[in-house]
Structures are given as C-alpha cells and as structure tokens.
Design a protein around this motif. Structure first.
Motif, mmCIF file in Angstrom:
data_model
loop_
_atom_site.group_PDB
_atom_site.id
_atom_site.type_symbol
_atom_site.label_atom_id
_atom_site.label_comp_id
_atom_site.label_asym_id
_atom_site.label_seq_id
_atom_site.Cartn_x
_atom_site.Cartn_y
_atom_site.Cartn_z
ATOM 1 N N THR A 98 -27.232 8.883 -0.730
ATOM 2 C CA THR A 98 -27.091 7.588 -0.062
ATOM 3 C C THR A 98 -26.235 6.672 -0.931
ATOM 4 O O THR A 98 -25.983 6.953 -2.108
ATOM 5 N N ALA A 99 -25.818 5.575 -0.339
ATOM 6 C CA ALA A 99 -24.882 4.674 -1.015
ATOM 7 C C ALA A 99 -25.602 3.691 -1.931
ATOM 8 O O ALA A 99 -26.750 3.325 -1.707
ATOM 9 N N VAL A 100 -24.877 3.262 -2.963
ATOM 10 C CA VAL A 100 -25.314 2.171 -3.826
ATOM 11 C C VAL A 100 -24.714 0.875 -3.283
ATOM 12 O O VAL A 100 -23.523 0.824 -2.961
ATOM 13 N N THR A 101 -25.516 -0.164 -3.159
ATOM 14 C CA THR A 101 -25.004 -1.454 -2.699
ATOM 15 C C THR A 101 -24.394 -2.201 -3.868
ATOM 16 O O THR A 101 -25.059 -2.445 -4.879
ATOM 17 N N ILE A 102 -23.113 -2.538 -3.738
ATOM 18 C CA ILE A 102 -22.400 -3.301 -4.760
ATOM 19 C C ILE A 102 -22.427 -4.760 -4.357
ATOM 20 O O ILE A 102 -21.849 -5.142 -3.347
ATOM 21 N N ASP A 103 -23.120 -5.556 -5.138
ATOM 22 C CA ASP A 103 -23.333 -6.951 -4.760
ATOM 23 C C ASP A 103 -23.144 -7.898 -5.942
ATOM 24 O O ASP A 103 -22.369 -8.839 -5.883
ATOM 25 N N THR A 104 -23.844 -7.645 -7.040
ATOM 26 C CA THR A 104 -23.825 -8.581 -8.159
ATOM 27 C C THR A 104 -22.642 -8.333 -9.081
ATOM 28 O O THR A 104 -22.017 -7.269 -9.072
ATOM 29 N N ASP A 105 -22.343 -9.324 -9.903
ATOM 30 C CA ASP A 105 -21.211 -9.279 -10.816
ATOM 31 C C ASP A 105 -21.304 -8.072 -11.743
ATOM 32 O O ASP A 105 -22.329 -7.829 -12.375
ATOM 33 N N GLY A 106 -20.240 -7.301 -11.814
ATOM 34 C CA GLY A 106 -20.175 -6.166 -12.715
ATOM 35 C C GLY A 106 -20.456 -4.822 -12.069
ATOM 36 O O GLY A 106 -20.169 -3.780 -12.669
ATOM 37 N N GLU A 107 -21.005 -4.802 -10.854
ATOM 38 C CA GLU A 107 -21.390 -3.526 -10.241
ATOM 39 C C GLU A 107 -20.174 -2.721 -9.748
ATOM 40 O O GLU A 107 -20.184 -1.486 -9.824
ATOM 41 N N ALA A 108 -19.148 -3.388 -9.242
ATOM 42 C CA ALA A 108 -17.951 -2.662 -8.809
ATOM 43 C C ALA A 108 -17.246 -2.054 -10.017
ATOM 44 O O ALA A 108 -16.831 -0.892 -9.995
ATOM 45 N N TYR A 109 -17.131 -2.830 -11.078
ATOM 46 C CA TYR A 109 -16.530 -2.311 -12.299
ATOM 47 C C TYR A 109 -17.382 -1.166 -12.858
ATOM 48 O O TYR A 109 -16.851 -0.174 -13.359
ATOM 49 N N SER A 146 -10.597 -2.209 0.877
ATOM 50 C CA SER A 146 -10.548 -3.662 0.664
ATOM 51 C C SER A 146 -11.920 -4.252 0.375
ATOM 52 O O SER A 146 -12.032 -5.256 -0.332
ATOM 53 N N TYR A 147 -12.996 -3.635 0.915
ATOM 54 C CA TYR A 147 -14.343 -4.133 0.632
ATOM 55 C C TYR A 147 -14.637 -4.026 -0.862
ATOM 56 O O TYR A 147 -15.136 -4.958 -1.496
ATOM 57 N N PHE A 148 -14.336 -2.856 -1.421
ATOM 58 C CA PHE A 148 -14.566 -2.629 -2.843
ATOM 59 C C PHE A 148 -13.650 -3.513 -3.680
ATOM 60 O O PHE A 148 -14.081 -4.121 -4.663
ATOM 61 N N MET A 149 -12.373 -3.577 -3.297
ATOM 62 C CA MET A 149 -11.405 -4.346 -4.079
ATOM 63 C C MET A 149 -11.769 -5.818 -4.127
ATOM 64 O O MET A 149 -11.618 -6.484 -5.170
ATOM 65 N N GLN A 150 -12.275 -6.355 -3.021
ATOM 66 C CA GLN A 150 -12.686 -7.759 -2.999
ATOM 67 C C GLN A 150 -13.770 -8.017 -4.038
ATOM 68 O O GLN A 150 -13.711 -8.999 -4.783
ATOM 69 N N LYS A 151 -14.751 -7.131 -4.091
ATOM 70 C CA LYS A 151 -15.827 -7.276 -5.078
ATOM 71 C C LYS A 151 -15.290 -7.123 -6.499
ATOM 72 O O LYS A 151 -15.642 -7.885 -7.397
ATOM 73 N N LEU A 152 -14.448 -6.132 -6.696
ATOM 74 C CA LEU A 152 -13.953 -5.830 -8.034
ATOM 75 C C LEU A 152 -13.137 -6.975 -8.620
ATOM 76 O O LEU A 152 -13.358 -7.392 -9.768
ATOM 77 N N LEU A 153 -12.199 -7.501 -7.848
ATOM 78 C CA LEU A 153 -11.310 -8.540 -8.372
ATOM 79 C C LEU A 153 -12.016 -9.865 -8.587
ATOM 80 O O LEU A 153 -11.514 -10.728 -9.305
ATOM 81 N N ALA A 154 -13.195 -10.026 -7.977
ATOM 82 C CA ALA A 154 -13.963 -11.262 -8.167
ATOM 83 C C ALA A 154 -14.866 -11.210 -9.397
ATOM 84 O O ALA A 154 -15.447 -12.224 -9.777
ATOM 85 N N GLU A 155 -14.982 -10.043 -10.025
ATOM 86 C CA GLU A 155 -15.921 -9.911 -11.136
ATOM 87 C C GLU A 155 -15.329 -10.456 -12.431
ATOM 88 O O GLU A 155 -14.137 -10.285 -12.720
#
Length: 364
Positions: free
Chosen positions: A219-230, A256-265
């Motif tokens: 199953t998937a991991v939810t990427i939400d908080t700062d640092g999780e995409a990185y 783009s969903y992942f990239m949005q989270k990543l670039l905001a961290e």
C-alpha cells in the motif's frame, strides 16, 4: 489509391520523432544498446549482457584461477504499435505544418507520441524493478509456510489480495527476495524466483509454518509533512546504493503531486545540486544524485497510490521507428490523408532490474 509526397510523409515522421525527443522523458532514462534493425511491426532485437565466473582475485604468487566471461543474450520485441491517420486540406497546408516544428499540428502529434511512449516506459520502471527495490507500506500481517519447489504460500491470519501479484516477497529464512506470481485467496498465493528471462521456478526451499514475512510496498505511504517527499527520494537512493547501481547516470521521475510536495519542503534548499541548463524533457533539478524529471505518465492513481521511479540509464533498453508512412487520396472527399505507423518496444534484462527502484505514495 494514389500515393503522394513520399518525402513529405517521411519528413512528417522525422519531425514527430524530433518533437518526441525534445519533450519525452524516455530518451533521458533509457539506452539504445541493442543489435539489429526494426524492419516490421514486431522486430526482434538482441541485447547482450555479460557475466564473469571468477571476479577479482587475491594474488599470492600461486597460479590464478581462470575465469570466463559469458555473453547473455536477451530479446527486445517492438510489439507496441501506434498509428497516425488524419486528413489535411491540401499538400501545401500539410507542408507548412511540417516545416514549422512549433506548429499546432506538430506539437499535438508529437505530444501524443510522447504521452503514449512515456506511459509505456515508465510503467516498466516500477513493474520491472527488482523485488526488494520498492518502497511503500509493507504488508506483514500473519505468518506463512512455503512449499519447496512449487512456491505455494499458505498464510495464517493473512489477507492477501490480487494487487500483490508482481510485488517482492521475502520470508524469514529466505536469503534473497522472490515475487508473488499468482493469487488464489486471502490465505494462498504462489511465489517464484524474481526472473523474467528464465522459465518460472521457485528455488528458495521450504519455509516452515509460522514464519514472518514481507510483501513490499503493498500500500502507499501518504506524503504530507515537511521532509517526507525528500525522504522518499532518499529511500530510492538507498535501494540503488544497496544494489551497487552506478552513481553516474541516475535519474528519478515523479508526477506533479509529488513534485509540489518536494519543492515546498525546507530541506530541498540544502540539497540542490548544479544541473545542466535544461528546460525540456521535464527536467527540474539535480537532487540526491539523481537527474529529477517531472512527468504525468508515471503510473498510479489517487486510490491505490502513484509510483515515483528511479534508476540508471543502463536498466531499460528502448527501440522505436516509423515503419510505414505515406500520403493518400481521400475516397469520395477533397484533401489528402496522412497515414503512419510507429512501432516501439523496451526491455529490462534480468541482470539490470536491480538498477531500478520505485516508491508507492499518496499525497494528502
């Protein structure tokens, strides 16, 4: 039917391919190291890899053990076929489109080719990644028993699902990863050696009842908080580091969903590397040793999760060609019609599957 403008038809095909190479991520993440030519709708091309029986030896003055380098041949089949067939008002209008790479027609047709091929290749990046090279939420509920030779897995307290087919499996007592071959019920699956270029078999031996186990990235991991995409990028890095994938030539592709989270961290500022000054093919930046690309054709959905994929250019071998192209009269109508057939295929040789990794995620 009368043929017109063979050279013009070939020019359109060449322009569509050029537009594909300008915009697609496929050329950035694959190699073309195959032997043979694409001649028809399903050409068979050869990919050579090498294995060495001895490896590096310690020299003591005594005679060395003679090793042997063996060629291992795999086959790439160009079994994917996409055709163009559309009407144009006149040859002159069509010619003007072809001469201008930025014309609406060339952007549209090149984009269609890019989307179809990127979807196909990026699908291989997660489906053909070596067992054990996927990140996400592992499934470990209950215990299992594995039957020697057949690979039949009997679960106790398990809830296996059909979606687990293809994912890596490893029980206590296994020294390497296997993969789920078939699903029968919530308590019954079959596993096999993690190979595509050999007849399906299970060589892992018997595992006694009551063993713990892992089914990777079920199953998937939810990427939400700062640092999780990185953190997900670092998981991909670790997977490739562990298999000794070459560091030069690594890439990662996310949507783009992942990239949005990543670039905001906040951590992303500290890990920015100098990359080439590219604005095409979806290239965004260098990060954690990867050329990072954004592409919406990465597999997944908002229910079961998306895949972020990474690898090395050696992993996926890709071949493509327009095998038929021409301009013809329209029967019973004015104008002309362009018809063209593009065939392509890709292959991940077993030995190179270790050079791919994937991470299953959702965003909040």
């Amino acid at each position: 039917m009368t043929d017109y403008g063979t050279n013009l038809a070939e020019a359109f095909a060449a322009s569509a391919v050029e537009k594909f190479f300008e915009t697609a991520v496929t050329p950035m993440v694959t190699n073309d190291e195959y032997e043979g030519q694409i001649k028809d709708k399903a050409s068979r091309l050869n990919i050579l890899t090498f294995s060495e029986t001895q490896g590096l030896q310690t020299y003591t003055g005594a005679d060395l053990t003679l090793g042997e380098v063996n060629e291992v041949e795999a086959t790439l089949v160009t079994d994917q076929q996409k055709a163009y067939y559309f009407k144009v008002k006149s040859i002159d209008v069509f010619k003007s489109y072809v001469k201008d790479p930025q014309s609406t027609l060339m952007v549209e047709k090149g984009g269609q080719l890019q989307e179809a091929i990127d979807t196909y290749v990026l699908g291989l990046a997660h489906s053909d990644a070596a067992a054990g090279n996927r990140g996400g939420t592992n499934y470990t509920t209950g215990t299992v028993e594995v039957t020697v030779t057949t690979g039949a897995v009997a679960g106790s307290g398990t809830t296996f699902t059909a979606a687990m087919v293809g994912l890596g499996f490893k029980a206590a007592g296994h020294s390497v990863w296997y993969r789920v071959k078939t699903y029968t019920s919530a308590t019954a699956i079959v596993i096999e050696d993690d190979k595509d270029d050999a007849t399906s078999a299970y060589t892992g031996g018997a595992i006694s009842a009551g063993a713990t186990y892992i089914i990777e990235a079920a199953t998937a991991v939810t990427i939400d908080t700062d640092g999780e995409a990185y953190g997900a990028i670092l998981v991909l890095k670790q997977k490739l580091d562990a298999t000794k994938t070459p560091k030069a030539g690594r890439w990662a592709v996310v949507n783009s969903y992942f990239m949005q989270k990543l670039l905001a961290e906040s951590v992303i500022v500290r890990d920015t590397e100098q990359g080439e000054n590219r604005t095409t093919n979806g290239f965004v930046k260098r990060i954690a040793g990867f050329d990072l690309f954004e592409n919406e054709q990465v597999a997944g959905n908002t229910t079961t999760g998306f895949w972020a994929v990474a690898g090395h250019k050696s992993a996926i071998t890709f071949a493509m060609a327009f095998t038929e192209t021409g301009i013809e009269d329209l029967q019973g109508n004015f104008g002309k019609a362009y018809k063209g057939l593009n065939v392509y295929g890709a292959k991940v040789v077993d030995e190179r599957r270790k050079n791919l990794a994937a991470y299953r995620f959702l965003t909040a």
